[in-house]
Write a protein that holds these residues in place. Structure first.
Motif, PDB file in Angstrom:
ATOM      1  N   PHE A 134       0.671  -1.167  -0.030  1.00 14.85           N
ATOM      2  CA  PHE A 134       0.065  -0.074   0.158  1.00 14.85           C
ATOM      3  C   PHE A 134       1.007   1.250  -0.149  1.00 14.85           C
ATOM      4  O   PHE A 134       0.446   2.197  -0.625  1.00 14.85           O
ATOM      5  N   TYR A 135       1.842   1.197   0.596  1.00 13.78           N
ATOM      6  CA  TYR A 135       2.862   2.494   0.833  1.00 13.78           C
ATOM      7  C   TYR A 135       3.367   2.594  -0.518  1.00 13.78           C
ATOM      8  O   TYR A 135       3.722   3.655  -0.884  1.00 13.78           O
ATOM      9  N   ALA A 136       3.897   1.726  -1.152  1.00 20.12           N
ATOM     10  CA  ALA A 136       4.515   1.714  -2.185  1.00 20.12           C
ATOM     11  C   ALA A 136       3.544   2.214  -3.400  1.00 20.12           C
ATOM     12  O   ALA A 136       4.202   2.861  -4.172  1.00 20.12           O
ATOM     13  N   ALA A 137       2.418   1.621  -3.333  1.00 23.84           N
ATOM     14  CA  ALA A 137       1.399   2.337  -4.465  1.00 23.84           C
ATOM     15  C   ALA A 137       1.075   3.834  -3.932  1.00 23.84           C
ATOM     16  O   ALA A 137       1.159   4.486  -5.342  1.00 23.84           O
ATOM     17  N   ILE A 138       1.263   4.269  -2.955  1.00 23.96           N
ATOM     18  CA  ILE A 138       0.887   5.497  -3.144  1.00 23.96           C
ATOM     19  C   ILE A 138       2.324   6.463  -3.294  1.00 23.96           C
ATOM     20  O   ILE A 138       1.983   7.304  -3.780  1.00 23.96           O
ATOM     21  N   ALA A 139       3.259   5.938  -2.872  1.00 25.86           N
ATOM     22  CA  ALA A 139       4.437   6.583  -2.968  1.00 25.86           C
ATOM     23  C   ALA A 139       4.782   6.960  -4.586  1.00 25.86           C
ATOM     24  O   ALA A 139       5.476   7.952  -4.781  1.00 25.86           O
ATOM     25  N   GLU A 140       4.190   6.094  -5.538  1.00 26.16           N
ATOM     26  CA  GLU A 140       4.298   6.562  -6.726  1.00 26.16           C
ATOM     27  C   GLU A 140       3.603   7.870  -7.313  1.00 26.16           C
ATOM     28  O   GLU A 140       4.356   8.402  -8.499  1.00 26.16           O
ATOM     29  N   HIS A 141       2.921   8.432  -6.428  1.00 27.56           N
ATOM     30  CA  HIS A 141       2.262   9.471  -6.706  1.00 27.56           C
ATOM     31  C   HIS A 141       3.260  10.938  -6.173  1.00 27.56           C
ATOM     32  O   HIS A 141       2.741  12.144  -6.153  1.00 27.56           O
ATOM     33  N   LEU A 142       4.178  10.777  -5.234  1.00 20.84           N
ATOM     34  CA  LEU A 142       4.736  11.541  -4.563  1.00 20.84           C
ATOM     35  C   LEU A 142       6.039  12.016  -5.116  1.00 20.84           C
ATOM     36  O   LEU A 142       6.738  11.714  -6.079  1.00 20.84           O
ATOM     37  N   THR A 163      10.541  11.694  -1.043  1.00 16.06           N
ATOM     38  CA  THR A 163       9.382  10.828  -0.206  1.00 16.06           C
ATOM     39  C   THR A 163       9.527   9.596  -0.727  1.00 16.06           C
ATOM     40  O   THR A 163       9.215   8.671  -0.218  1.00 16.06           O
ATOM     41  N   ARG A 164       9.323   9.454  -2.234  1.00 16.31           N
ATOM     42  CA  ARG A 164       9.083   8.249  -2.774  1.00 16.31           C
ATOM     43  C   ARG A 164      10.427   7.280  -2.515  1.00 16.31           C
ATOM     44  O   ARG A 164      10.236   6.116  -2.007  1.00 16.31           O
ATOM     45  N   GLU A 165      11.604   7.792  -2.318  1.00 12.66           N
ATOM     46  CA  GLU A 165      12.778   7.105  -2.227  1.00 12.66           C
ATOM     47  C   GLU A 165      12.527   6.552  -0.511  1.00 12.66           C
ATOM     48  O   GLU A 165      12.859   5.461  -0.339  1.00 12.66           O
ATOM     49  N   ALA A 166      12.388   7.413   0.424  1.00 10.29           N
ATOM     50  CA  ALA A 166      12.354   6.996   1.771  1.00 10.29           C
ATOM     51  C   ALA A 166      11.327   5.957   2.152  1.00 10.29           C
ATOM     52  O   ALA A 166      11.238   4.974   2.831  1.00 10.29           O
ATOM     53  N   ILE A 167      10.086   6.076   1.201  1.00 15.30           N
ATOM     54  CA  ILE A 167       9.268   5.137   1.540  1.00 15.30           C
ATOM     55  C   ILE A 167       9.329   3.725   1.119  1.00 15.30           C
ATOM     56  O   ILE A 167       9.122   2.720   1.303  1.00 15.30           O
ATOM     57  N   ALA A 168      10.297   3.665  -0.227  1.00 20.32           N
ATOM     58  CA  ALA A 168      10.665   2.560  -0.916  1.00 20.32           C
ATOM     59  C   ALA A 168      11.469   1.840  -0.056  1.00 20.32           C
ATOM     60  O   ALA A 168      11.806   0.295  -0.289  1.00 20.32           O
TER      61      ALA A 168
END
Length: 234
Positions: free
Chosen positions: A124-132, A136-141
């Protein structure tokens, strides 16, 4: 961190969109950080009930990884000039309540909870991170349980099921409860804090929620595939 002015429509200013996005990111990172800290605590406790030292090491290693994820998300919040503790505070009660509702009865249920909840939330986090934004996307990845650890969990669960076929119906039911609780938790936190609007800052809550529903449907399909690997019905 801001949203380009070109993303604004006639009714919402670029400044308001930027403020919405910033709030979304801080809330999202706060929820992830506290979720990872709680996962660390939970796995460390569950590890003490392991039937062998080898099994204890499996969950202990996962617990260490979860704490590393927590530190990485806190580092991102600090880089944004935000206090991680303040960012996490709104999510403490809801996350703690989730773990109280889903307290495993034994070692078998502990493994199934880890298998289901960790993969669902991380996807779920990874899917949302695609929009960021990129940072932030790198941190969540980085909030990702290794393939090796997932395979180890899968192997342990398969071995348990093979040794005691009577576990199949109980763990299948527990797995269904875990995925239902995990998906409901995501929606509950998102609705309460309105951070899901950050997926599309220029959209309404309803439009953002529809996009999230698409993500949740994909998560459910992936969960079904993982359960099939165990020979269980999702």
């Amino acid at each position: 961190m801001s949203i380009p002015a070109s993303d604004a429509d006639d009714s919402v200013s670029a400044g308001e969109l930027s403020a919405r996005y910033d709030t979304f990111v801080v809330d999202l990172l706060g929820s992830i950080a506290y979720g990872e800290l709680s996962a660390f605590e939970r796995l460390a406790i569950d590890a003490r009930h392991s039937p062998s030292l080898g099994d204890r090491a499996v969950l202990g290693k996962m617990a260490v990884s979860e704490f590393g994820h927590y530190e990485a998300i806190c580092a991102r919040l600090n880089a944004m000039g935000m206090d991680p503790e303040l960012a996490m505070a709104p999510f403490v009660r809801m996350v703690d309540s989730f773990h109280e509702r889903t307290r495993p009865a034994d070692w078998h249920e502990s493994l199934m909870k880890a298998y289901v909840v960790e993969t669902i939330t991380e996807e779920f986090y990874a899917a949302i991170a695609e929009h960021l934004d990129d940072a932030t996307r790198e941190a969540i990845a980085g909030v990702h349980t290794s393939d090796e650890q997932i395979e180890t969990l899968t192997s342990l669960l398969k071995t348990m099921l093979a040794e005691d076929p009577r576990l199949s119906s109980r763990l299948a039911l527990w797995g269904r409860r875990m995925v239902g609780e995990a998906l409901t938790q995501v929606q509950r936190i998102g609705a309460k804090h309105s951070f899901l609007v950050g997926l599309r800052p220029d959209a309404t809550q309803e439009q953002a929620a529809a996009e999230v529903q698409t993500i949740l449907s994909a998560l459910t399909r992936n969960h079904s595939k993982r359960m099939s690997k165990l020979g269980l019905t999702a």
